[in-house]
Design a protein around this motif. Structure first.
Motif, PDB file in Angstrom:
ATOM      1  N   LYS A 104       0.798  -1.360  -0.141  1.00 42.98           N
ATOM      2  CA  LYS A 104       0.336  -0.059   0.029  1.00 42.98           C
ATOM      3  C   LYS A 104       0.746   1.318  -0.062  1.00 42.98           C
ATOM      4  O   LYS A 104       0.473   2.301  -1.010  1.00 42.98           O
ATOM      5  CB  LYS A 104      -1.292  -0.031   0.781  1.00 42.98           C
ATOM      6  CG  LYS A 104      -1.318   1.250   0.939  1.00 42.98           C
ATOM      7  CD  LYS A 104      -3.151   1.471   2.568  1.00 42.98           C
ATOM      8  CE  LYS A 104      -3.845   2.759   2.537  1.00 42.98           C
ATOM      9  NZ  LYS A 104      -3.662   2.981   1.115  1.00 42.98           N
ATOM     10  N   CYS A 105       2.113   1.304   1.196  1.00 41.91           N
ATOM     11  CA  CYS A 105       2.173   2.983   1.020  1.00 41.91           C
ATOM     12  C   CYS A 105       3.960   2.438   0.470  1.00 41.91           C
ATOM     13  O   CYS A 105       4.712   3.643   0.356  1.00 41.91           O
ATOM     14  CB  CYS A 105       2.395   3.701   2.793  1.00 41.91           C
ATOM     15  SG  CYS A 105       3.341   1.996   3.987  1.00 41.91           S
ATOM     16  N   GLY A 106       4.538   1.586   0.562  1.00 44.53           N
ATOM     17  CA  GLY A 106       5.818   0.982  -0.219  1.00 44.53           C
ATOM     18  C   GLY A 106       7.118   1.254   1.190  1.00 44.53           C
ATOM     19  O   GLY A 106       8.409   1.435   0.705  1.00 44.53           O
ATOM     20  N   PRO A 121       1.653  -3.053   9.069  1.00 48.88           N
ATOM     21  CA  PRO A 121       0.550  -3.156  10.130  1.00 48.88           C
ATOM     22  C   PRO A 121      -0.083  -2.035  10.379  1.00 48.88           C
ATOM     23  O   PRO A 121      -1.759  -2.613  10.618  1.00 48.88           O
ATOM     24  CB  PRO A 121       0.867  -3.480  12.027  1.00 48.88           C
ATOM     25  CG  PRO A 121       2.479  -3.259  11.809  1.00 48.88           C
ATOM     26  CD  PRO A 121       2.797  -3.215   9.993  1.00 48.88           C
ATOM     27  N   LYS A 122      -0.482  -1.444  10.042  1.00 48.55           N
ATOM     28  CA  LYS A 122      -1.151  -0.194  10.206  1.00 48.55           C
ATOM     29  C   LYS A 122      -1.881  -0.062   8.604  1.00 48.55           C
ATOM     30  O   LYS A 122      -3.066   0.537   9.072  1.00 48.55           O
ATOM     31  CB  LYS A 122      -0.632   0.942   9.897  1.00 48.55           C
ATOM     32  CG  LYS A 122       0.439   2.088  11.399  1.00 48.55           C
ATOM     33  CD  LYS A 122       1.393   2.682  11.553  1.00 48.55           C
ATOM     34  CE  LYS A 122       1.803   3.396  12.784  1.00 48.55           C
ATOM     35  NZ  LYS A 122       3.046   4.304  12.906  1.00 48.55           N
ATOM     36  N   CYS A 123      -1.048   0.035   7.592  1.00 46.36           N
ATOM     37  CA  CYS A 123      -1.613   0.034   6.367  1.00 46.36           C
ATOM     38  C   CYS A 123      -2.674  -1.570   6.415  1.00 46.36           C
ATOM     39  O   CYS A 123      -3.864  -1.349   5.612  1.00 46.36           O
ATOM     40  CB  CYS A 123      -1.033  -0.247   4.863  1.00 46.36           C
ATOM     41  SG  CYS A 123       0.075   1.091   4.810  1.00 46.36           S
ATOM     42  N   ARG A 124      -2.544  -2.551   6.900  1.00 40.17           N
ATOM     43  CA  ARG A 124      -3.763  -3.612   7.035  1.00 40.17           C
ATOM     44  C   ARG A 124      -4.595  -3.138   7.952  1.00 40.17           C
ATOM     45  O   ARG A 124      -5.801  -3.428   7.580  1.00 40.17           O
ATOM     46  CB  ARG A 124      -3.016  -4.650   7.741  1.00 40.17           C
ATOM     47  CG  ARG A 124      -3.628  -6.007   8.183  1.00 40.17           C
ATOM     48  CD  ARG A 124      -3.172  -7.341   8.738  1.00 40.17           C
ATOM     49  NE  ARG A 124      -2.008  -7.303   8.184  1.00 40.17           N
ATOM     50  CZ  ARG A 124      -0.746  -7.366   8.209  1.00 40.17           C
ATOM     51  NH1 ARG A 124      -0.076  -6.569   9.303  1.00 40.17           N
ATOM     52  NH2 ARG A 124       0.600  -8.029   7.853  1.00 40.17           N
ATOM     53  N   ALA A 125      -4.493  -2.174   8.725  1.00 42.16           N
ATOM     54  CA  ALA A 125      -5.724  -2.029   9.796  1.00 42.16           C
ATOM     55  C   ALA A 125      -6.650  -0.762   8.546  1.00 42.16           C
ATOM     56  O   ALA A 125      -7.496  -1.101   9.308  1.00 42.16           O
ATOM     57  CB  ALA A 125      -5.337  -0.947  10.823  1.00 42.16           C
TER      58      ALA A 125
END
Length: 119
Positions: free
Chosen positions: A14-16, A29-33
Motif C-alpha cells: 500500500k505505502c511502499g 500493520p498500519k496499512c492492514r488496519a
C-alpha cells in the motif's frame, strides 16, 4: 564454509515502506488496519454482499497491487480467482470478463474502491 544469507527487502503493497516482518498479504500493520477498516465502510454496502466478501478476500490475500499512485485515477493490478491471470482495474473499470460485460460491478473494482477508501 560460510552460509549465505539473502537480504530480500519486502515493501508494503500500500505505502511502499520497508517491512521488518513480511506478511502474506503484503501490507504493513498500519496499512492492514486501514484496509480492514475500509472494508467495513458503509459505502461498500451498496454492492452485492457476495462480491464484497470476494473483494475482501482478494485484499486479504494481497491480490491487489497499486500500479499508478496518482491522487485521482489509481490503477491496480488484480489477480484472477485461480491466480493464473491478472487484470488492470480501477474504481471506474476493469479488464476482467465481468468488468468488460459491465452488467454488475466486479470484485476487483470493489477491492479498488476499498483500497481507495483506506487512503
Amino acid at each position: 564454509m560460510s552460509a549465505k544469507t539473502s537480504t530480500t527487502t519486502h515493501r508494503c503493497a500500500k505505502c511502499g515502506r520497508v517491512l521488518r516482518n513480511p506478511s502474506p498479504d503484503g501490507y504493513g500493520p498500519k496499512c492492514r488496519a486501514k484496509v480492514r477498516r475500509a472494508t467495513r465502510s458503509p459505502e461498500l454496502a451498496t454492492y452485492k454482499p457476495h462480491l464484497v466478501e470476494a473483494a475482501i478476500e482478494l485484499l486479504e490475500q494481497g491480490g491487489l497491487i497499486p500500479l499508478r499512485k496518482s491522487s485521482k485515477n489509481r490503477v491496480y493490478l488484480a489477480a484472477s480467482s485461480d491466480g493464473s491471470k491478472t487484470y488492470k482495474t480501477a474504481r471506474a473499470a476493469c479488464t476482467c470478463p465481468a468488468g468488460l460485460k459491465a452488467i454488475h460491478v466486479c470484485k476487483h473494482r470493489i477491492a479498488a474502491h476499498a483500497f481507495d477508501l483506506a487512503s
